[in-house]
Design a protein around this motif. Structure first.
Motif, PDB file in Angstrom:
ATOM      1  N   PRO A 128      45.893  23.946  44.834  1.00 10.70           N
ATOM      2  CA  PRO A 128      46.402  24.874  43.810  1.00 10.70           C
ATOM      3  C   PRO A 128      45.457  25.027  42.610  1.00 10.70           C
ATOM      4  CG  PRO A 128      48.081  23.242  44.407  1.00 10.70           C
ATOM      5  CD  PRO A 128      46.853  22.870  45.158  1.00 10.70           C
ATOM      6  N   ILE A 129      44.647  24.001  42.336  1.00  7.46           N
ATOM      7  CA  ILE A 129      43.773  24.085  41.171  1.00  7.46           C
ATOM      8  C   ILE A 129      42.806  25.268  41.277  1.00  7.46           C
ATOM      9  CG2 ILE A 129      41.977  22.511  42.037  1.00  7.46           C
ATOM     10  CD1 ILE A 129      43.248  22.498  38.443  1.00  7.46           C
ATOM     11  N   TYR A 130      42.422  25.590  42.515  1.00  9.46           N
ATOM     12  CA  TYR A 130      41.531  26.737  42.705  1.00  9.46           C
ATOM     13  C   TYR A 130      42.196  28.030  42.241  1.00  9.46           C
ATOM     14  CZ  TYR A 130      37.260  25.031  44.848  1.00  9.46           C
ATOM     15  OH  TYR A 130      36.050  24.456  45.034  1.00  9.46           O
ATOM     16  N   GLN A 131      43.461  28.163  42.593  1.00 11.64           N
ATOM     17  CA  GLN A 131      44.215  29.340  42.145  1.00 11.64           C
ATOM     18  C   GLN A 131      44.291  29.392  40.630  1.00 11.64           C
ATOM     19  OE1 GLN A 131      45.655  31.968  43.793  1.00 11.64           O
ATOM     20  NE2 GLN A 131      44.427  31.210  45.494  1.00 11.64           N
ATOM     21  N   GLN A 132      44.467  28.206  40.037  1.00  7.12           N
ATOM     22  CA  GLN A 132      44.593  28.183  38.572  1.00  7.12           C
ATOM     23  C   GLN A 132      43.287  28.600  37.904  1.00  7.12           C
ATOM     24  OE1 GLN A 132      46.192  24.374  37.309  1.00  7.12           O
ATOM     25  NE2 GLN A 132      47.754  24.477  38.902  1.00  7.12           N
ATOM     26  N   VAL A 133      42.182  28.137  38.474  1.00 11.01           N
ATOM     27  CA  VAL A 133      40.889  28.507  37.894  1.00 11.01           C
ATOM     28  C   VAL A 133      40.653  30.015  38.070  1.00 11.01           C
ATOM     29  CG1 VAL A 133      38.400  28.201  38.091  1.00 11.01           C
ATOM     30  CG2 VAL A 133      39.905  26.211  38.150  1.00 11.01           C
ATOM     31  N   LEU A 134      41.002  30.510  39.242  1.00 14.52           N
ATOM     32  CA  LEU A 134      40.826  31.940  39.499  1.00 14.52           C
ATOM     33  C   LEU A 134      41.605  32.806  38.523  1.00 14.52           C
ATOM     34  CD1 LEU A 134      40.927  32.292  43.374  1.00 14.52           C
ATOM     35  CD2 LEU A 134      39.219  33.282  41.843  1.00 14.52           C
ATOM     36  N   ARG A 135      42.715  32.277  38.056  1.00 12.05           N
ATOM     37  CA  ARG A 135      43.583  33.105  37.219  1.00 12.05           C
ATOM     38  C   ARG A 135      43.502  32.766  35.731  1.00 12.05           C
ATOM     39  NH1 ARG A 135      46.634  36.068  40.853  1.00 12.05           N
ATOM     40  NH2 ARG A 135      46.753  35.154  42.931  1.00 12.05           N
ATOM     41  N   MET A 136      42.484  31.979  35.355  1.00 13.32           N
ATOM     42  CA  MET A 136      42.331  31.637  33.925  1.00 13.32           C
ATOM     43  C   MET A 136      42.234  32.882  33.056  1.00 13.32           C
ATOM     44  SD  MET A 136      39.509  28.571  33.717  1.00 13.32           S
ATOM     45  CE  MET A 136      38.280  29.445  34.672  1.00 13.32           C
ATOM     46  N   LYS A 137      41.550  33.888  33.574  1.00 19.80           N
ATOM     47  CA  LYS A 137      41.253  35.045  32.730  1.00 19.80           C
ATOM     48  C   LYS A 137      42.504  35.722  32.207  1.00 19.80           C
ATOM     49  CE  LYS A 137      40.277  37.881  36.837  1.00 19.80           C
ATOM     50  NZ  LYS A 137      39.305  38.740  37.505  1.00 19.80           N
ATOM     51  N   THR A 138      43.550  35.769  33.029  1.00 22.87           N
ATOM     52  CA  THR A 138      44.755  36.429  32.534  1.00 22.87           C
ATOM     53  C   THR A 138      45.858  35.436  32.163  1.00 22.87           C
ATOM     54  OG1 THR A 138      45.275  36.824  34.854  1.00 22.87           O
ATOM     55  CG2 THR A 138      44.467  38.695  33.573  1.00 22.87           C
ATOM     56  N   ASP A 139      45.772  34.175  32.658  1.00 20.33           N
ATOM     57  CA  ASP A 139      46.839  33.216  32.349  1.00 20.33           C
ATOM     58  C   ASP A 139      46.718  32.640  30.942  1.00 20.33           C
ATOM     59  OD1 ASP A 139      47.997  33.613  34.734  1.00 20.33           O
ATOM     60  OD2 ASP A 139      47.410  31.718  35.667  1.00 20.33           O
ATOM     61  N   TYR A 140      45.536  32.758  30.352  1.00 16.93           N
ATOM     62  CA  TYR A 140      45.342  32.177  29.017  1.00 16.93           C
ATOM     63  C   TYR A 140      44.908  33.230  28.016  1.00 16.93           C
ATOM     64  CZ  TYR A 140      45.543  27.760  31.519  1.00 16.93           C
ATOM     65  OH  TYR A 140      45.947  26.719  32.301  1.00 16.93           O
ATOM     66  N   PRO A 141      45.846  33.876  27.367  1.00 17.68           N
ATOM     67  CA  PRO A 141      45.457  34.847  26.344  1.00 17.68           C
ATOM     68  C   PRO A 141      44.750  34.136  25.187  1.00 17.68           C
ATOM     69  CG  PRO A 141      47.872  34.737  26.595  1.00 17.68           C
ATOM     70  CD  PRO A 141      47.297  33.739  27.517  1.00 17.68           C
ATOM     71  N   GLU A 142      44.149  34.890  24.311  1.00 16.48           N
ATOM     72  CA  GLU A 142      43.327  34.315  23.252  1.00 16.48           C
ATOM     73  C   GLU A 142      44.084  33.302  22.390  1.00 16.48           C
ATOM     74  OE1 GLU A 142      40.104  34.544  22.761  1.00 16.48           O
ATOM     75  OE2 GLU A 142      39.781  35.927  24.428  1.00 16.48           O
ATOM     76  N   ASP A 143      45.406  33.438  22.281  1.00 17.56           N
ATOM     77  CA  ASP A 143      46.131  32.490  21.433  1.00 17.56           C
ATOM     78  C   ASP A 143      46.568  31.233  22.181  1.00 17.56           C
ATOM     79  OD1 ASP A 143      47.990  33.682  22.988  1.00 17.56           O
ATOM     80  OD2 ASP A 143      49.234  34.476  21.366  1.00 17.56           O
ATOM     81  N   LYS A 144      46.131  31.105  23.435  1.00 14.21           N
ATOM     82  CA  LYS A 144      46.492  29.906  24.213  1.00 14.21           C
ATOM     83  C   LYS A 144      45.245  29.109  24.590  1.00 14.21           C
ATOM     84  CE  LYS A 144      51.003  30.391  24.840  1.00 14.21           C
ATOM     85  NZ  LYS A 144      51.350  31.792  24.864  1.00 14.21           N
ATOM     86  N   LEU A 145      44.192  29.251  23.809  1.00 11.65           N
ATOM     87  CA  LEU A 145      42.939  28.611  24.206  1.00 11.65           C
ATOM     88  C   LEU A 145      43.029  27.090  24.132  1.00 11.65           C
ATOM     89  CD1 LEU A 145      40.135  30.961  22.905  1.00 11.65           C
ATOM     90  CD2 LEU A 145      41.388  30.950  25.062  1.00 11.65           C
ATOM     91  N   ALA A 146      43.912  26.594  23.276  1.00 11.33           N
ATOM     92  CA  ALA A 146      44.067  25.139  23.195  1.00 11.33           C
ATOM     93  C   ALA A 146      44.456  24.582  24.566  1.00 11.33           C
ATOM     94  CB  ALA A 146      45.119  24.790  22.148  1.00 11.33           C
TER      95      ALA A 146
END
Ligand code: ADP
Ligand code: MG
Lengths: 468, 585
Positions: free
Chosen positions: B549-567
């Motif tokens: 599953p970690i691969y999926q998470q990395v693939l979707r970083m671009k939209t799963d983490y908006p600018e205010d969730k960078l922490a």
């Protein structure tokens, strides 16, 4: 050579005739790009336009061609105005030549206005951004290359492919709302009568012929007339759209013949060519036609253009398709390989593009999953092409299980999603669902272009996968 | 214009030959015929002159009179430029519409700036001060964001004799009197500058700061700096215009000059409709407030298309001289070159390759030379970055305009047809593109973002090169023969392409990525690579790792983490390590 001035603006005799052009000297006060009337020995009148004017001479392009014109007996009248065309709603249901003269043996329609056939540039600040999609009922267009009202979307084709059927099917199935008026303007340049008849018959069968204005400059009319034909058609379309609030679909075929006529004229004039003998201004010239599509703020009507062009040798980098693609808002590309495998519509999904799709699909426009679904279909189908290439080298047996899934997907894409009947209209809803129903060949993780929540909502596994 | 300068002798499209020419000089502006169509002198031969006319020449005839004031083509400079949309010779198109309706007619004569509007002027110099050209004597809040710095025209200098107190003035009101060697001169907020002459500056400086664009493939792989020149070549539909729009929207320039040069009308409409609603992420203000538009679309007269590039760069220089970082987008420079070709053909000049005139390269060079990071006459720093779309016929980069442009720019974002066809956007090829500005701005990244940035970037570039070579092998024999370590390279590159390089311009989150987020994403992907490599060494199978599953998470970083969730995104590298720790044992 003597030249008689018979009345204020009429001269007898010209000095040089070359191709569709003549030069006349010892004339004065002739305006550039203005209308000229030429009377031949049979007392028949033709129209021309000044291509160049100078002190004591003018170069005139004869739109009806120069066949039968003589040096000494041709009479030339300078009209001191640009070429105008009469327009009114009565043009609908009628057939004209490329210059707008009726050729259907009916009386001249009553005109409401005289409009400059060259049109004028729409001020970018006055344009309205096209924002209503046209549901064509053709899956590959609606899902992957959505047509938008006011768009200019050409069909790039090759000789013998199904471009005419595709255009006719779009014209037949494009819906407008009940309270809106539509019209079709059809312009044929240098094509055979068969082509024109095919379209006319198709309009007849769908019962819209009285909403169609037809401009024909067929293969047997002088090639120079082709230069004027799309201008006449668009002048008519502009009147109907912007003065009469109609949604006008303009079909122009074949733009390649138009470009060739332009090249012929340029060669006669001894101009320096750019690529493949076409004049350097071909881009601007084509733009002056294609940019006449669109919508205007505060005006209800619209002009949607569907030009058809055949790519010489199926070569998309040829100047005609190339420059067209640089101007139009995308393109629908026909594919010979699909065609020869009996697939209709033989539309190559990958090189086809609708540039106006981006702002007009998705939530609030079509369906929320539309943008990412389309993107995923493109991504997967592009992969299919690579894997097919690989398979042809190493053999299908050597492919990985995932690669096999891609091959199956490719097959279903072409046979189920792309293929449809000439008379089959699929709703957008059906088409989108069809997209999901072939993407589910893959496990959900493979669909990386689609957001997880969207996959969850729309992805339905295939029965055999559930069993696993 | 009143003075008769000659008569029309011949009309060939946009070019008009004059006879009986009296006082005209090269590049003087003329008005032709009854409609007073504006044109510019391109050639002189005896008492004949060749003029390119910026409007449709229909109905002009031999004998028509031609007028001139003996001045070159100039733009008006002063407050009120921002937010305006001009045609190629600085006529405001909104006013043209008001005057003429939705079609652009001919013979329009309109002021570029509103002469009646009052601006609140605040002097910053006092009477008695010696000032040189380019020095700032006052300020006007032109838009919420931009202070318009009122400068002494570059070619004047002297002692301020009088300066008005703070208050409201029109651009024509006298705001100061300057005592110069040649007598007293009135200074207003309105000045003129000939478009074909670059405005002077003190010195050219090196590039040190990146021009951040929010586009990952650009900022991370092929970054440019404030003052750079970059070409964006690509066949039709490969994404040139979207790249230009994205930079106009998200780049951290203070001023944007957007030139629509011979392209689609609807693309200008697109900007005009969408920009007022878009908010600049750096300032929180509407993007309209920092932008000047020049729209000379493909169906507008070709001579004005040629001029539009110069009009645009001169406006850019004016704001640079105030000390701003300006980004200029030109879409497309090929249309400008083609306009040159068409006019040159009508002037019957000797053609070179593909009909282009011999002076094409020197014109291109002169244009790009007007970019750069400079110390202004007033001693401030300002810059112009040029982002130029190039439209090669048939997508062939060896054609003259692309080939010559390459000589004058130090960054090249080559758009790739195959990527575009598979809807991998931006379709900037990671193999054919380059940026020589990387060395200029790597310091900035290591100081402001992370010291690891450069190395991570090289690691990834290196993997992409390797992948390219491996793909050649795969094409011949299939992926099965590759050892696990090499298959991992393919997988990681696939993650990088899909999860990082590909960026959807029309997705509200994905459209812009801050430098910080880009770094975190890059670091995560490299961590994923390193951790997977370890696991492979310990005997794991790439296909098993790939299914975690970690691969999926990395693939979707671009939209799963908006600018205010960078922490949260900061924790990603550790999460990756943890996930892969147990593998392969
Ligand atoms: N970054 C992007 N994200 C999403 N779609 C894009 C992106 N870049 C380009 N496109 C798509 O490609 C189409 C063509 O791009 P465009 O910039 O107009 O091409 P060009 O100017 O090179 O002819 C656009 O209409 C859009 O649909
Ligand atoms: Mg473009």
């Amino acid at each position: 050579m003597s030249k008689e001035l018979t009345n204020l603006r009429e001269y007898v005799g010209v000095d040089e005739i070359k191709g569709p052009v003549f030069i006349i000297r010892n004339v004065h006060n002739v305006g550039y790009n203005e209308l000229v009337e030429i009377i031949d020995e049979q007392n028949k009148s033709r129209v021309g336009i000044t291509l160049e004017v100078g002190k004591g001479y003018a170069v005139v392009q004869v739109l009806g061609g120069t066949t039968g014109l003589s040096i000494s007996k041709s009479k030339v009248r300078f009209q001191e105005k640009p070429l105008l065309m009469g327009v009114s709603e009565e043009l609908l249901g009628r057939v004209f030549d490329g210059l707008g003269n009726p050729i259907d043996n009916m009386p001249r329609p009553a005109y409401k206005e005289w409009a400059d056939v060259n049109g004028a540039a729409i001020n970018p600040t006055a344009r309205d951004y096209p924002n209503n999609i046209i549901e064509t009922g053709i899956t590959v267009i609606d899902v992957m290359n959505t047509l938008v009202r006011g768009q200019k979307l050409p069909i790039f084709s090759g000789s013998g492919l199904s471009h005419d059927m595709i255009a006719a099917q779009i014209a037949r199935q494009a819906k407008v709302k009940d309270d809106e008026q539509f019209a079709v303007v059809f312009a044929a340049m240098g094509v055979k009568y068969d082509t024109a008849r095919f379209f006319i018959k198709s309009f007849e069968e769908s019962g819209v012929l009285e909403r169609v204005a037809i401009f024909l400059s067929l293969a047997d009319s002088p090639s120079i007339e082709r230069i004027q034909t799309p201008r006449s058609a668009l002048t008519c379309a502009e009147y109907l759209a912007f003065k009469k609030n109609m949604h006008v679909l303009v079909i122009m075929t074949d733009m390649s013949n138009y470009c060739e006529a332009l090249r012929e004229l340029s060669t006669v004039r001894g101009e320096i060519p750019a690529r493949k003998g076409y004049p350097g201004y071909l881009y601007s010239d084509l733009a002056s036609l294609y940019e006449r599509a669109g919508m205007i703020k505060g005006v209800k009507g619209s002009i949607t253009q569907l030009p058809i062009l055949t790519m010489p040798n199926d070569d998309i980098t040829h100047p005609i398709p190339d420059l067209t693609g640089y101007i139009t808002e995308g393109q629908i590309v026909c594919d010979r390989d699909l065609h020869s495998r009996g697939i209709y519509p033989a539309i190559a999904a990958l090189p086809s593009l609708s540039r106006l799709m981006k702002d007009n699909i998705g939530e609030g426009h079509t369906r929320e999953d539309h943008p990412s679904l389309a993107s995923q279909l493109f991504a997967c189908y592009a992969q299919v092409k690579d894997i097919r290439a690989l398979a042809s080298i190493i053999g299908e047996e050597e492919l990985s299980p995932l690669d096999h899934e891609y091959l199956n997907f490719g097959e279903e894409f072409e046979r189920k999603f792309l293929s449809q009947g000439y008379n089959e209209r699929r709703t957008l809803e059906q088409s989108l669902d069809l997209g999901w129903s072939i993407l589910n060949i893959f496990p959900p993780e493979e669909l990386v272009r689609i957001k997880a929540d969207m996959v969850k909502k729309y992805y339905k596994p295939r029965p055999e996968q559930e069993e696993k | 214009m009143q003075k008769v300068a000659g008569k029309v002798y011949r009309v060939v499209g946009p070019v008009v030959e004059l006879e009986e020419v009296t006082f005209l000089r090269m590049l003087d502006v003329v008005e032709v015929g009854e409609l007073k169509l504006v044109g510019e002198v391109m050639q002189l031969k005896g008492d004949h002159a060749y003029v390119q006319v910026y409007e449709d020449t229909t109905s002009l005839k031999a004998g028509d009179l031609v007028y001139s004031e003996g001045q070159p083509l100039m733009v008006a400079l002063g407050p009120g430029l921002l937010g305006t949309i001009y045609d190629g010779i600085q006529r405001p198109e909104e006013l043209i519409e008001k005057q003429q309706g939705y079609y652009i007619g001919r013979g329009v004569h309109l002021d570029a700036l509103d002469l009646k509007k009052k601006w609140h002027f605040k002097p910053v110099k006092t009477a008695g001060t010696e000032v040189k050209g380019g020095e700032i004597i006052g300020e006007v809040q032109e838009t919420f964001l931009i202070k318009h710095r009122v400068m002494i025209p570059p070619d004047q200098a002297g002692k301020i004799k009088k300066i008005v107190p703070e208050g409201d003035y029109t651009v024509q009101d006298k705001i100061a009197e300057l005592e110069t060697e040649t007598g007293t001169k009135d200074i207003t907020m309105l000045q003129y500058w000939p478009v074909r002459v670059g405005r002077p500056y003190k010195t050219k400086e090196g590039i040190t700061e990146p021009l951040l664009t929010g586009q990952r493939v650009i900022d991370t792989l092929f970054p440019i700096g404030k003052g750079s020149c970059v070409a964006v070549p690509g066949g039709f539909g490969t994404g040139k215009t979207v790249v230009q729009h994205q930079l106009a929207k998200w780049s951290d320039a203070e001023i944007v000059v957007y030139i629509g040069c011979g392209e689609r009308g609807n693309e200008m409409t697109d900007i005009l409709i969408h920009f007022p609603k878009l908010i600049d992420p750096h300032t929180g203000r509407p993007l309209m407030e920092r932008t000047i538009f020049i729209a000379n679309t493909s169906n507008m007269p070709v001579a004005a298309r040629e001029a539009s590039i110069y009009t645009g760069i001169t406006l850019a220089e004016y704001y640079r001289d105030m000390g701003y970082n300006v980004a200029l987008m030109a879409d497309s420079t090929s249309r400008w070159a083609e306009a040159l070709r068409e006019l040159s053909g009508r002037l019957e000049e000797m053609p070179m390759e593909e009909g282009f005139p011999a002076y094409l390269p020197s014109r291109l060079a002169a244009f790009y030379e007007r970019a750069g990071h400079v110390k202004t006459l007033a001693g401030n720093e300002g810059s112009i970055s040029i982002i130029a779309a190039v439209s090669p016929p048939g997508g062939d980069f060896s054609e003259p305009v692309t080939a010559h442009t390459r000589r004058f720019v130090r960054a090249f974002w080559a758009l790739d047809r195959d990527l575009a066809n598979s809807r991998h956007y931006p379709s900037i090829s990671w193999l054919d593109s380059y940026s020589e500005y990387l060395i200029d701005i790597e310091d900035w990244w290591s100081k402001n973002i992370s010291e690891d940035w450069l190395e991570l970037r090289y690691t990834m570039m290196d993997l992409l090169q390797k992948e390219q070579r491996l793909q050649q092998v795969v094409k011949l024999v299939g992926p099965d023969v590759l050892p696990q370590a090499q298959r991992l390279v393919l997988e990681i590159c696939s993650v990088f392409k899909n999860g990082f390089l590909q960026q959807a311009a029309f997705d509200p989150i994905d459209t812009y990525t801050s430098a910080k987020k880009q770094f975190l994403m890059l670091k995560s992907i490299v961590t994923l690579y390193k951790a997977s490599e370890e696991a492979v060494k310990k005997g794991s199978n790439v296909s098993d790792i790939r299914e975690m599953p970690i691969y999926q998470q990395v693939l979707r970083m671009k939209t799963d983490y908006p600018e205010d969730k960078l922490a949260d995104l900061e924790k990603m590298p550790d999460k990756i390590k943890a996930a892969l720790q147990g593998m392969g044992i």
